[in-house]
Design a protein around this motif. Structure first.
Motif, mmCIF file in Angstrom:
data_model
loop_
_atom_site.group_PDB
_atom_site.id
_atom_site.type_symbol
_atom_site.label_atom_id
_atom_site.label_comp_id
_atom_site.label_asym_id
_atom_site.label_seq_id
_atom_site.Cartn_x
_atom_site.Cartn_y
_atom_site.Cartn_z
ATOM 1 N N VAL A 1 32.961 52.546 -24.350
ATOM 2 C CA VAL A 1 32.932 51.369 -24.471
ATOM 3 C C VAL A 1 34.063 50.929 -24.079
ATOM 4 O O VAL A 1 35.340 50.800 -23.602
ATOM 5 C CB VAL A 1 33.902 51.130 -25.569
ATOM 6 C CG1 VAL A 1 33.317 49.652 -26.575
ATOM 7 C CG2 VAL A 1 32.577 52.362 -27.209
ATOM 8 N N THR B 1 34.420 46.390 -21.623
ATOM 9 C CA THR B 1 33.914 45.101 -22.543
ATOM 10 C C THR B 1 33.353 44.098 -20.929
ATOM 11 O O THR B 1 32.436 44.240 -20.776
ATOM 12 C CB THR B 1 35.066 43.782 -22.913
ATOM 13 O OG1 THR B 1 36.107 44.346 -21.108
ATOM 14 C CG2 THR B 1 35.411 44.619 -23.726
ATOM 15 N N GLN C 1 34.363 44.937 -29.035
ATOM 16 C CA GLN C 1 34.645 45.981 -27.888
ATOM 17 C C GLN C 1 35.133 46.769 -29.510
ATOM 18 O O GLN C 1 35.174 48.068 -29.892
ATOM 19 C CB GLN C 1 35.874 45.959 -27.185
ATOM 20 C CG GLN C 1 35.547 47.235 -27.049
ATOM 21 C CD GLN C 1 37.167 47.847 -25.709
ATOM 22 O OE1 GLN C 1 37.935 46.849 -25.264
ATOM 23 N NE2 GLN C 1 36.844 48.468 -24.883
ATOM 24 N N ALA D 1 38.010 54.789 -25.075
ATOM 25 C CA ALA D 1 37.876 52.958 -24.577
ATOM 26 C C ALA D 1 38.382 52.835 -23.456
ATOM 27 O O ALA D 1 39.395 53.635 -23.153
ATOM 28 C CB ALA D 1 38.587 51.702 -25.781
ATOM 29 N N THR E 1 28.946 48.446 -22.898
ATOM 30 C CA THR E 1 29.492 46.765 -22.351
ATOM 31 C C THR E 1 28.394 45.787 -22.444
ATOM 32 O O THR E 1 27.331 45.763 -22.310
ATOM 33 C CB THR E 1 29.780 46.853 -20.605
ATOM 34 O OG1 THR E 1 28.692 46.801 -20.218
ATOM 35 C CG2 THR E 1 30.303 47.939 -20.546
#
Length: 360
Positions: A124, A126, A231, A247, A212
Motif C-alpha cells: 500500500v 500513496t 493509506q 506500507a 496507490t
C-alpha cells in the motif's frame, strides 16, 4: 464553478482506445487537451468541442491539459453495454460501469462466498509515482508472478489518464487493474476497497497486490488535509480481510519542504494517527545519519511501538529499471535525484516477495 471554453480540434497527438490526446484552438491559441473516448465519443480534426479549462486556468498540476466535456459534432452517444453502478454520481458526467459485485454480474456470488485473503501480500503506497518502481522490482525478481494494481479514487478518477499504467501494462509489469470507489476504467470495477481486494485475489488470482491512488495527490499543508491519508484506512482494510499489509512510507532527503524531509508528515500522520492495526512499514537501507533521522521521527510519534519496522535493500531497482527500459520521476525528480524515495518502493516489493505463497 468550472471554467468552460469552446475550441476546435486541430491536431491528434496520441490515440488509444480509451483516450485521445489532442491540440485544440481556443480563440486562436493552440492548447493541449484530453478526450476520454468512452465517455464523450471519438474525436477528429475540425470537431468543435466544449472543454473544462478549470485546472489550466488555475495553473494547477494536471499536465497542462483541458478536458473535453462534449463534442458538438458528435453530440449523441448511445448508451450500450451492461451495468447499473454509477460513478461520478450526480454530476453532469456520471457514467455507468458493470461492477463485479452487482447482482447481474456473473461474479456476484463470489463476493458472498469470500472468506479471507489468507495473508496475501498487499503493498500500500500513496503517490502514483510509487507504482512503477514497485512493479518493476517485483517482475524483475519474479517474472512469472501475477501482479494486480488497485487504483483508488483519491486523485485522478479515470485510470486512462495515467501514462504509467499504459506503459506498465504494455510491458506486462502489471497483469490487471482494479478501479474502486469513483475511480473508473480498470479491467475490473468495484464499489470500494474491500471488494477491490477480494476481486484482485479471487478473480485475478493475484500473487501480490499493489495499491496507490492515480496521478494528482491533493495536499494542503495541514495535518490531515491530504488525500494520501487513505493509506491508513486501506492498511486496516487489508488486515480486516486477513491479508498481509505492507506500507510504503514517503521518504525523501531532496524535498525542500521541511514537512516532507525524511519521512514525510503524510506518512508519519498515517502511521501514528490513522492506522488502527499493526502493519509492516518498510525502510530502505540508508546512511547512518539518515537512518538516525528517520528513526527519531518515528520514535517521537511512537510508530516504532505500533508497527513492525523492516529495513530492506532496494538497490536492485537500478537493474530492474534498466532491464525494462523504464524511467521514473516523483515531484519532477528522477531516481538519481531522489534515490531514497524510489529505493523505499523497491524495498517494499522485495520484502513482499518473501511472503508470497507462490514462492514459499
Amino acid at each position: 464553478m468550472i471554467g468552460i471554453k469552446q475550441g476546435k480540434v486541430v491536431e491528434i497527438l496520441d490515440k488509444k482506445k480509451e483516450r485521445t490526446k489532442i491540440v485544440v484552438s481556443i480563440d486562436g491559441k493552440k492548447e493541449p487537451a484530453i478526450n476520454y473516448n468512452l465517455m464523450t465519443g471519438e474525436v477528429d480534426i475540425n470537431d468543435e468541442v466544449v472543454l473544462n479549462t478549470t485546472a489550466v486556468d488555475l495553473s494547477l498540476g494536471t499536465g497542462g491539459y483541458h478536458f473535453v466535456i462534449c463534442n458538438i459534432n458528435k453530440f449523441s452517444n448511445q448508451l450500450t453495454g451492461e451495468g447499473h453502478i454509477m460513478k461520478l454520481r450526480y454530476t453532469p458526467l456520471q457514467l455507468k460501469v458493470f461492477s463485479e459485485e452487482e447482482q447481474d454480474h456473473p461474479n456476484h456470488d463470489l463476493f458472498n462466498r469470500f472468506k479471507s485473503l489468507n495473508q496475501l501480500p498487499v503493498i500500500v503506497g500513496t503517490l502514483h509515482s510509487m507504482l512503477s518502481p514497485i512493479a518493476a522490482t517485483l517482475k524483475y525478481l519474479q517474472p512469472h508472478i501475477k501482479v494486480s494494481y488497485i487504483m483508488t479514487d483519491a486523485a485522478a478518477l479515470p485510470i486512462y489518464f495515467s501514462d504509467t499504467v499504459y506503459h506498465l501494462k504494455k510491458k506486462r509489469l502489471i497483469d490487471a487493474t482494479v478501479t474502486i470507489g469513483n475511480a473508473f476504467g480498470g479491467d475490473i470495477e468495484t464499489v470500494n476497497i474491500y471488494n477491490g481486494l477480494i476481486a484482485a485475489k479471487e478473480i485475478v488470482n493475484s500473487d501480490i497486490i499493489i495499491i496507490t491512488m492515480g496521478p494528482g495527490i491533493v495536499g494542503t499543508g495541514t495535518t490531515y488535509g491530504f488525500t494520501g491519508i487513505e493509506q491508513g484506512n486501506i492498511l486496516d482494510s487489508v488486515n480486516d480481510l486477513e491479508g498481509f499489509p505492507i506500507a510504503v512510507p514517503r521518504i525523501s532527503f531532496q524535498d525542500k519542504r521541511q514537512r516532507h524531509y525524511g519521512i514525510s508528515h503524510h506518512s508519519l500522520t498515517v502511521f501514528s494517527k490513522i492506522t488502527k492495526t499493526k502493519c509492516n512499514v518498510i525502510l530502505p537501507q540508508l546512511s547512518a545519519d539518515k537512518r538516525k533521522y528517520v528513526y527519531k521521527q518515528m520514535e517521537n510519534l511512537k510508530i516504532l511501538e505500533k508497527h513492525n519496522i523492516i529495513e530492506e535493500d532496494g538497490a536492485v531497482l537500478s537493474n530492474a529499471l534498466e532491464h525494462f527500459d523504464l524511467s521514473v520521476k516523483t515531484m519532477g525528480r528522477s531516481f538519481s535525484q531522489d534515490p531514497a524515495f524510489f529505493l523505499t518502493c523497491s524495498a517494499a516489493a522485495k520484502y513482499a516477495l518473501k511472503f508470497s505463497s507462490k514462492f514459499f
